[in-house]
Design a protein around this motif. Structure first.
Motif, PDB file in Angstrom:
ATOM      1  N   LEU A 146      -5.006  11.842   7.889  1.00 37.91           N
ATOM      2  CA  LEU A 146      -4.130  11.069   8.936  1.00 37.91           C
ATOM      3  C   LEU A 146      -3.869  12.122   9.813  1.00 37.91           C
ATOM      4  CD1 LEU A 146      -2.494   9.069   6.187  1.00 37.91           C
ATOM      5  CD2 LEU A 146      -3.529   8.213   8.231  1.00 37.91           C
ATOM      6  N   ASP A 147      -3.526  11.710  10.835  1.00 35.66           N
ATOM      7  CA  ASP A 147      -3.031  12.810  12.040  1.00 35.66           C
ATOM      8  C   ASP A 147      -1.815  13.429  11.709  1.00 35.66           C
ATOM      9  OD1 ASP A 147      -5.575  12.432  13.422  1.00 35.66           O
ATOM     10  OD2 ASP A 147      -4.652  10.686  14.503  1.00 35.66           O
ATOM     11  N   GLU A 148      -0.760  12.497  11.305  1.00 32.17           N
ATOM     12  CA  GLU A 148       0.544  12.930  10.950  1.00 32.17           C
ATOM     13  C   GLU A 148       1.216  12.475   9.671  1.00 32.17           C
ATOM     14  OE1 GLU A 148       2.196  14.442  13.489  1.00 32.17           O
ATOM     15  OE2 GLU A 148       0.924  14.201  15.394  1.00 32.17           O
ATOM     16  N   ASP A 149       2.189  13.508   9.384  1.00 31.52           N
ATOM     17  CA  ASP A 149       2.770  13.198   7.954  1.00 31.52           C
ATOM     18  C   ASP A 149       3.334  11.740   7.845  1.00 31.52           C
ATOM     19  OD1 ASP A 149       1.846  15.533   7.205  1.00 31.52           O
ATOM     20  OD2 ASP A 149       3.980  16.613   7.413  1.00 31.52           O
ATOM     21  N   GLU A 150       4.019  11.427   9.005  1.00 31.62           N
ATOM     22  CA  GLU A 150       4.534   9.893   8.932  1.00 31.62           C
ATOM     23  C   GLU A 150       3.631   8.863   8.819  1.00 31.62           C
ATOM     24  OE1 GLU A 150       4.973  12.337  11.340  1.00 31.62           O
ATOM     25  OE2 GLU A 150       6.887  12.835  11.664  1.00 31.62           O
ATOM     26  N   ASP A 151       2.153   9.185   9.022  1.00 30.17           N
ATOM     27  CA  ASP A 151       1.374   8.154   8.998  1.00 30.17           C
ATOM     28  C   ASP A 151       1.161   7.959   7.571  1.00 30.17           C
ATOM     29  OD1 ASP A 151       1.015   7.751  11.819  1.00 30.17           O
ATOM     30  OD2 ASP A 151      -0.622   9.239  12.075  1.00 30.17           O
ATOM     31  N   PHE A 152       1.139   8.972   6.555  1.00 30.60           N
ATOM     32  CA  PHE A 152       0.879   8.943   5.155  1.00 30.60           C
ATOM     33  C   PHE A 152       1.982   7.997   4.608  1.00 30.60           C
ATOM     34  CE2 PHE A 152       0.819   9.880   0.797  1.00 30.60           C
ATOM     35  CZ  PHE A 152      -0.213   9.787   0.507  1.00 30.60           C
ATOM     36  N   ILE A 153       3.090   8.108   4.974  1.00 30.02           N
ATOM     37  CA  ILE A 153       4.244   7.326   4.562  1.00 30.02           C
ATOM     38  C   ILE A 153       4.160   5.972   4.966  1.00 30.02           C
ATOM     39  CG2 ILE A 153       6.662   7.187   4.714  1.00 30.02           C
ATOM     40  CD1 ILE A 153       6.848  10.191   5.286  1.00 30.02           C
ATOM     41  N   LYS A 154       3.568   5.693   6.213  1.00 33.43           N
ATOM     42  CA  LYS A 154       3.360   4.201   6.523  1.00 33.43           C
ATOM     43  C   LYS A 154       2.210   3.818   5.763  1.00 33.43           C
ATOM     44  CE  LYS A 154       4.758   5.043  11.386  1.00 33.43           C
ATOM     45  NZ  LYS A 154       4.412   5.377  12.692  1.00 33.43           N
ATOM     46  N   LEU A 155       1.381   4.433   5.574  1.00 35.05           N
ATOM     47  CA  LEU A 155       0.241   3.833   4.657  1.00 35.05           C
ATOM     48  C   LEU A 155       0.688   3.671   3.154  1.00 35.05           C
ATOM     49  CD1 LEU A 155      -2.760   3.372   4.306  1.00 35.05           C
ATOM     50  CD2 LEU A 155      -3.193   5.813   3.566  1.00 35.05           C
ATOM     51  N   LEU A 156       1.497   4.260   2.739  1.00 36.85           N
ATOM     52  CA  LEU A 156       1.948   4.117   1.260  1.00 36.85           C
ATOM     53  C   LEU A 156       2.980   2.586   1.434  1.00 36.85           C
ATOM     54  CD1 LEU A 156       2.336   5.067  -1.464  1.00 36.85           C
ATOM     55  CD2 LEU A 156       4.346   6.257  -0.857  1.00 36.85           C
ATOM     56  N   GLY A 157       3.536   2.365   2.565  1.00 40.88           N
ATOM     57  CA  GLY A 157       4.335   1.189   2.795  1.00 40.88           C
ATOM     58  C   GLY A 157       3.270  -0.037   3.005  1.00 40.88           C
ATOM     59  N   LYS A 158       1.975   0.111   3.515  1.00 39.95           N
ATOM     60  CA  LYS A 158       1.112  -0.820   3.742  1.00 39.95           C
ATOM     61  C   LYS A 158       0.540  -0.931   2.176  1.00 39.95           C
ATOM     62  CE  LYS A 158       0.631  -1.204   8.223  1.00 39.95           C
ATOM     63  NZ  LYS A 158       0.905  -2.319   9.024  1.00 39.95           N
ATOM     64  N   LEU A 159       0.390  -0.126   1.331  1.00 36.42           N
ATOM     65  CA  LEU A 159      -0.014  -0.454   0.068  1.00 36.42           C
ATOM     66  C   LEU A 159       0.788  -1.381  -0.706  1.00 36.42           C
ATOM     67  CD1 LEU A 159      -1.723   3.145  -0.563  1.00 36.42           C
ATOM     68  CD2 LEU A 159      -3.001   1.033  -0.636  1.00 36.42           C
ATOM     69  N   VAL A 160       2.321  -0.868  -0.535  1.00 36.11           N
ATOM     70  CA  VAL A 160       3.242  -1.407  -1.251  1.00 36.11           C
ATOM     71  C   VAL A 160       3.254  -3.051  -0.965  1.00 36.11           C
ATOM     72  CG1 VAL A 160       5.809  -1.755  -1.710  1.00 36.11           C
ATOM     73  CG2 VAL A 160       4.650   0.632  -1.809  1.00 36.11           C
ATOM     74  N   GLU A 161       3.147  -3.220   0.251  1.00 40.20           N
ATOM     75  CA  GLU A 161       3.322  -4.773   0.881  1.00 40.20           C
ATOM     76  C   GLU A 161       1.815  -5.360   0.735  1.00 40.20           C
ATOM     77  OE1 GLU A 161       4.572  -3.829   4.572  1.00 40.20           O
ATOM     78  OE2 GLU A 161       6.771  -3.238   3.931  1.00 40.20           O
ATOM     79  N   ARG A 162       0.701  -4.808   0.293  1.00 42.00           N
ATOM     80  CA  ARG A 162      -0.560  -5.328   0.260  1.00 42.00           C
ATOM     81  C   ARG A 162      -0.438  -6.883  -0.544  1.00 42.00           C
ATOM     82  NH1 ARG A 162      -0.238  -2.588  -4.139  1.00 42.00           N
ATOM     83  NH2 ARG A 162      -1.564  -2.680  -5.842  1.00 42.00           N
ATOM     84  N   PRO A 163      -1.180  -7.843  -0.089  1.00 43.08           N
ATOM     85  CA  PRO A 163      -1.165  -9.191  -0.844  1.00 43.08           C
ATOM     86  C   PRO A 163      -1.715  -8.977  -2.301  1.00 43.08           C
ATOM     87  CG  PRO A 163      -2.972  -9.178   0.814  1.00 43.08           C
ATOM     88  CD  PRO A 163      -2.193  -7.886   1.078  1.00 43.08           C
ATOM     89  N   SER A 164      -2.658  -8.290  -2.561  1.00 47.14           N
ATOM     90  CA  SER A 164      -3.146  -7.893  -3.985  1.00 47.14           C
ATOM     91  C   SER A 164      -2.334  -7.055  -4.926  1.00 47.14           C
ATOM     92  CB  SER A 164      -4.481  -7.643  -3.939  1.00 47.14           C
ATOM     93  OG  SER A 164      -5.193  -7.212  -5.070  1.00 47.14           O
ATOM     94  N   PHE A 165      -2.318  -7.464  -6.035  1.00 49.56           N
ATOM     95  CA  PHE A 165      -1.377  -6.779  -7.001  1.00 49.56           C
ATOM     96  C   PHE A 165      -2.177  -6.133  -8.020  1.00 49.56           C
ATOM     97  CE2 PHE A 165       2.275  -9.099  -5.258  1.00 49.56           C
ATOM     98  CZ  PHE A 165       3.086  -8.095  -5.630  1.00 49.56           C
ATOM     99  N   GLU A 166      -3.568  -5.723  -7.657  1.00 45.78           N
ATOM    100  CA  GLU A 166      -4.348  -4.986  -8.553  1.00 45.78           C
ATOM    101  C   GLU A 166      -3.995  -3.325  -8.696  1.00 45.78           C
ATOM    102  OE1 GLU A 166      -8.400  -4.895  -6.506  1.00 45.78           O
ATOM    103  OE2 GLU A 166      -7.497  -3.591  -4.898  1.00 45.78           O
ATOM    104  N   TRP A 167      -4.438  -2.680  -9.757  1.00 47.52           N
ATOM    105  CA  TRP A 167      -4.017  -1.303  -9.780  1.00 47.52           C
ATOM    106  C   TRP A 167      -4.482  -0.575  -8.693  1.00 47.52           C
ATOM    107  CZ3 TRP A 167      -0.123  -0.620 -12.840  1.00 47.52           C
ATOM    108  CH2 TRP A 167       0.037  -1.626 -14.163  1.00 47.52           C
ATOM    109  N   CYS A 168      -3.454   0.529  -8.412  1.00 51.06           N
ATOM    110  CA  CYS A 168      -4.055   1.247  -7.327  1.00 51.06           C
ATOM    111  C   CYS A 168      -3.188   2.621  -7.700  1.00 51.06           C
ATOM    112  CB  CYS A 168      -3.559   0.900  -5.920  1.00 51.06           C
ATOM    113  SG  CYS A 168      -3.848   2.127  -4.511  1.00 51.06           S
TER     114      CYS A 168
END
Length: 219
Positions: free
Chosen positions: A117-139
């Motif tokens: 990712l281009d910025e550190d903040e983008d990784f934090i946003k990605l982590l938030g997207k993973l938390v809010e994903r509709p699927s609850f499969e293991w990650c």
């Protein structure tokens, strides 16, 4: 101990841990072993990409690079080759993404998906997207040099560190396991590492003064 770090129980939630130790203590090797093990068992694995290519400890056939357009144009530095390497010379699968949503569906099960990712903040946003994903499969999410995302006593990055700690605190209930590493626990935002379930002290790692284990044991 490693078995405890890799346990998967729906009533238990995701695991979180930090490996602490000086350079060459084996932190990245440990993270790479766990990431590769989980990928081989069909879990979706996300690895934070860094210029020094710590993912090189994973067999290349189980690595997939997900690169922003800037990283795709620039190439990456390969730790074992000590220089900038063009993507086609890395010997691993790679693709380009344009939004964080792209990462979610391009990250494959059975691969260690290294996200640049281009910025550190983008990784934090990605982590938030993973938390809010509709699927609850293991990650599982792996992050070396965690102090870069959540540094302690850096006023300009306090808000970033606070948001990183908040997102890490949400991972367990979303069945996301979070594994990270640092050379010095004191350099990591306290509100983040206090949320982690496990602290793994490798040889000569500096022990937190209130831990039940004592420094001579680690040394």
């Amino acid at each position: 101990m490693v078995n405890e770090l890799l346990v998967r129980r729906w009533d238990y939630g995701g695991i979180s841990a930090v490996a602490v130790g000086p350079m060459r203590a084996g932190k990245t090797t440990l993270l790479a072993f766990m990431a590769d093990f989980l990928a081989q068992h069909g879990e979706r694995v996300i690895w934070r990409g860094l210029p020094t290519c710590q993912w090189a400890y994973v067999p290349p056939e189980r690595v997939k690079l997900l690169l922003s357009p800037c990283w795709a144009e620039y190439g990456v530095w390969h730790a074992k080759r000590l220089g900038r390497v063009e993507l086609q010379d890395l010997g691993v699968e790679y693709t380009v993404f344009y939004t964080l949503e792209d990462v979610l569906w391009k990250a494959e099960k059975g691969k260690v998906n290294v996200v640049y990712l281009d910025e550190d903040e983008d990784f934090i946003k990605l982590l938030g997207k993973l938390v809010e994903r509709p699927s609850f499969e293991w990650c599982s999410v792996f992050c070396d040099e965690i102090q870069e995302l959540a540094p302690q006593n850096v006023p300009d990055k306090y808000s970033q560190a606070e948001e990183m700690a908040r997102q890490v605190g949400r991972t367990g209930q979303a069945h996301i396991s979070f594994y990270c590493a640092t050379q010095d626990l004191g350099s990591v935002f306290w509100a983040l590492w206090r949320k982690l379930m496990w602290r793994i002290y490798l040889r000569c790692g500096t022990v937190w003064r209130r831990d039940r284990i004592r420094q001579p044991v680690v040394d």
